[in-house]
Design a protein around this motif. Structure first.
Motif, short mmCIF file in Angstrom:
data_model
loop_
_atom_site.label_atom_id
_atom_site.label_comp_id
_atom_site.label_asym_id
_atom_site.label_seq_id
_atom_site.Cartn_x
_atom_site.Cartn_y
_atom_site.Cartn_z
N ALA A 139 21.02 -14.46 42.33
CA ALA A 139 21.39 -15.79 41.85
C ALA A 139 20.48 -16.90 42.36
CB ALA A 139 22.82 -16.08 42.24
N ASP A 140 19.76 -16.67 43.48
CA ASP A 140 18.91 -17.76 43.98
C ASP A 140 17.52 -17.73 43.35
OD1 ASP A 140 17.85 -16.29 47.18
OD2 ASP A 140 17.97 -15.49 45.14
N PHE A 176 24.04 -13.79 46.41
CA PHE A 176 23.03 -14.48 47.18
C PHE A 176 22.67 -13.62 48.38
CE2 PHE A 176 22.51 -18.70 45.50
CZ PHE A 176 23.64 -18.88 44.73
N PHE A 178 21.14 -12.94 51.94
CA PHE A 178 20.78 -13.80 53.07
C PHE A 178 19.68 -13.21 53.93
CE2 PHE A 178 23.76 -16.81 51.97
CZ PHE A 178 24.92 -16.19 51.62
N GLU A 217 10.28 -17.95 46.41
CA GLU A 217 8.98 -18.60 46.65
C GLU A 217 7.80 -17.70 46.32
OE1 GLU A 217 11.95 -20.79 48.31
OE2 GLU A 217 11.42 -18.91 49.31
N SER A 232 13.52 -21.26 39.79
CA SER A 232 14.57 -22.26 40.04
C SER A 232 15.51 -22.43 38.86
CB SER A 232 13.94 -23.61 40.41
OG SER A 232 13.02 -23.98 39.41
N TYR A 235 19.62 -19.92 38.01
CA TYR A 235 21.05 -20.24 38.10
C TYR A 235 21.58 -20.66 36.74
CZ TYR A 235 20.26 -25.20 37.59
OH TYR A 235 19.93 -26.42 37.08
N ARG A 236 20.75 -21.33 35.97
CA ARG A 236 21.14 -21.84 34.66
C ARG A 236 21.33 -20.69 33.67
NH1 ARG A 236 20.66 -26.85 32.20
NH2 ARG A 236 22.07 -26.69 30.44
N ARG A 239 24.50 -18.94 34.36
CA ARG A 239 25.66 -19.67 33.85
C ARG A 239 25.82 -19.52 32.35
NH1 ARG A 239 26.39 -25.62 36.14
NH2 ARG A 239 26.08 -24.52 38.06
#
Lengths: 242, 323
Positions: A139-140, A176, A178, A217, A232, A235-236, A239
């Motif tokens: 998701a990130d 996500f 970590f 990155e 980036s 996430y959109r 959704r």
């Protein structure tokens, strides 16, 4: 990816209610339709992703890829129809599928070079782009891919070589990560793939992680069946898709 | 006769009664008080009264005793959010009787109150995953939400971790946080602000709260946060922000100079706590209250509406303002 089908059932229930044989057959019809749409999506996926391949790969490019992937294969083959370029396949030592990837590419007359992961940094200065297919898109905007991919993307970043990730949207997850360990498996070194590894001393610990988590990155572009996006924007996509 | 000071007076009263730190609920309660006791007979009148009261309250928050200038920024955002909330509901109501309208509005504000009260628990559940056993967390400043998160994780969820707290001069908020962490048995250590980069080497993650989350995806937080974020980026440590969703504001700062006036200058508050204070106060100083941390330095934001990447924040803001 069964959310689509589920929504079909839920909406139907809210508007009609259950209990009648006729209505139950109606629900069955809805489910079948949703599943057929899903199968259709999967069939068209490779086509949609590969149709823009010639725009991304220029003539005389040197493309680096990792291990074996049918999606990457189809992408490269589609580009080869109108462009002349070279491919360097880096062996995935856990799965040992690099050679079969090479032979499949050669069938389509794409000049291929086969190297081991130890040569990654050395060849990266000559590479123009890296093309990968992940196991999952997080998701990130990062990806979970086979072990060894992080080495490749880190070398690419150091040489400013763009990393292009191609995947169908069904690989999108809501998680996500970590750290490297959040969504990872440690494989047993006595796995059949590892026949030559034998450590007589019980003091030697052999750690074989199955996956690598690559941070957003390191990735330049995502090519999916819903278009081309930057990390980036993931996430959109998530959704909209879910 | 419109009394725009009603909410303000009620707020001052409530702040004295309640324990310090929980100002969001106090703000909503004081505005709810105005709504319940309104004498207005028209929709426009009601809206006008609410707007005046909210504006007066948010503009005079700095005069309230016990409220720091920093928190007034977060409450400013909440006030605006509240106003938008009320207006959107009011425009959606087609009832003619003001009594009915008022009771519906009161119900909606009470929903909002519920939401704000439960936001802490929701942030906790989304943020709990990244607190693993054995990690070292670096914290800057004393955000009540960060304190809540760490204490709950250690006490209720039995997580074992250690914390390095930076002093956060000139308010020295770090002292209070270290004491409260030690009180629940967390291994906390205090460190001077100048040693942030040094301490980050040992830390695994950096955790901060936020006064405001802006449209770019960056945050406005107590001075020193930007420094921590820059060091974290350089040392490749993830920089996590925890905050409630009512702190999302429609601001778009590009540089440090674009911060709202209220937090740009400490004005009369003491700047340096040292033995040489008397000599220092005569020197010209640059004394900001908060700084702006741009989105490329923030890894993830943990809010009551879920986990966000900085690029997802503006989308979320649009959704909140359209809701």
């Amino acid at each position: 990816f069964f959310f689509q089908a589920e929504d079909g059932i839920r909406d139907f229930c809210l508007s009609r209610g259950l209990g009648d044989v006729y209505k139950r057959q109606g629900i069955k019809r809805e489910i079948l339709e949703s599943l057929e749409n899903l199968i259709d999506d999967f069939d068209k996926m490779t086509e949609k992703i590969s149709e823009n391949a010639p725009t991304h790969i220029k003539s005389n490019d040197i493309v680096v890829t990792y291990g074996e992937s049918t999606l990457v294969q189809d992408f490269l083959v589609s580009a080869a129809k109108s462009r002349k370029f070279e491919v360097i396949v880096i062996e995935d030592e856990l799965c040992k599928v690099g050679k079969s990837m090479c032979s499949k590419l050669e069938e389509h007359n794409i000049p291929t070079t086969f190297t081991l992961p130890t040569a990654t940094y050395a060849i990266m200065s000559r590479a123009n782009k890296v093309i990968l297919s992940p196991n999952a898109i997080m998701a990130d905007g990062g990806i979970i891919s086979n072990s060894g991919t992080l080495l490749l993307t880190a070398a690419a970043k150091a040489h400013s070589v763009p990393v292009i990730v191609i995947a169908g949207l069904f690989k999108l997850t809501s998680n996500f990560p970590f750290s490297q360990d959040t969504f990872n498996e440690i494989k047993s070194p006595t796995d059949p793939l590892f026949v030559e590894l034998s450590f007589p001393s019980p003091l030697t610990n052999v750690i074989v992680p199955k996956y690598d988590y690559i941070e957003p990155e390191y990735i330049s572009l995502y090519i999916t069946d819903a278009g081309e996006h930057t990390p980036s924007y993931i996430y959109r996509l998530f959704r909209e898709y879910y | 006769m419109l009394d725009s000071k009603k909410a303000y007076n009620h707020f001052v009263l409530l702040v004295k009664e309640r324990p310090p730190g929980d100002f969001a609920l106090t703000l909503i309660d004081s505005l709810l008080h105005v709504l319940k006791e309104t004498q207005e007979t028209t929709r426009q009148g009601l809206l006008h009264e609410m707007k005046d009261n909210t504006n007066y309250l948010t503009e005079n928050l700095i005069n309230v005793e016990g409220l720091t200038r920093k928190s007034s920024l977060a409450l400013h955002t909440l006030g605006r959010f509240f106003h938008h909330y009320i207006t959107s509901k009011l425009s959606g109501l087609s009832d003619t009787s003001l009594e009915v309208i008022r009771s519906k509005l009161v119900a909606r504000v009470e929903d909002l109150r519920e939401f704000v009260m439960s936001s802490r628990g929701k942030v906790l559940s989304s943020a709990l995953e990244f607190i693993k056993d054995g990690i070292t967390i670096f914290v800057h400043g004393n955000s009540p939400l960060v304190e809540f998160l760490l204490v709950e994780a250690a006490v209720k969820h039995n997580k074992k971790f250690s914390v390095i707290v930076s002093e956060a001069r000139p308010d020295c908020e770090g002292y209070a946080l270290t004491k409260s962490l030690l009180a629940v048995g967390i291994a906390a250590r205090l460190v001077v602000d100048a040693a942030v980069a040094y301490a980050l080497e040992e830390a695994d993650i950096v955790l901060v709260g936020a006064e405001t989350v802006v449209e770019t995806g960056g945050i406005i937080n107590g001075i020193g946060t930007y420094t921590c974020a820059l060091c974290a980026k350089m040392l490749k440590k993830p920089f996590y922000v925890v905050c409630e969703s009512f702190k999302f504001a429609r601001m778009y700062p590009l540089t440090q100079k674009d911060l709202p006036e209220i937090v740009k200058d400490r004005k009369t508050l003491p700047l340096f706590r040292s033995r040489e204070t008397d000599d220092v106060t005569n020197l010209p100083v640059l004394s900001p209250l908060c700084d702006y941390t741009p989105p490329d330095l923030v890894t993830l934001l943990f809010t009551d509406m879920g986990i966000f990447t900085p690029s997802a924040v503006s989308d979320e803001l649009i959704q909140i303002s359209n809701a």
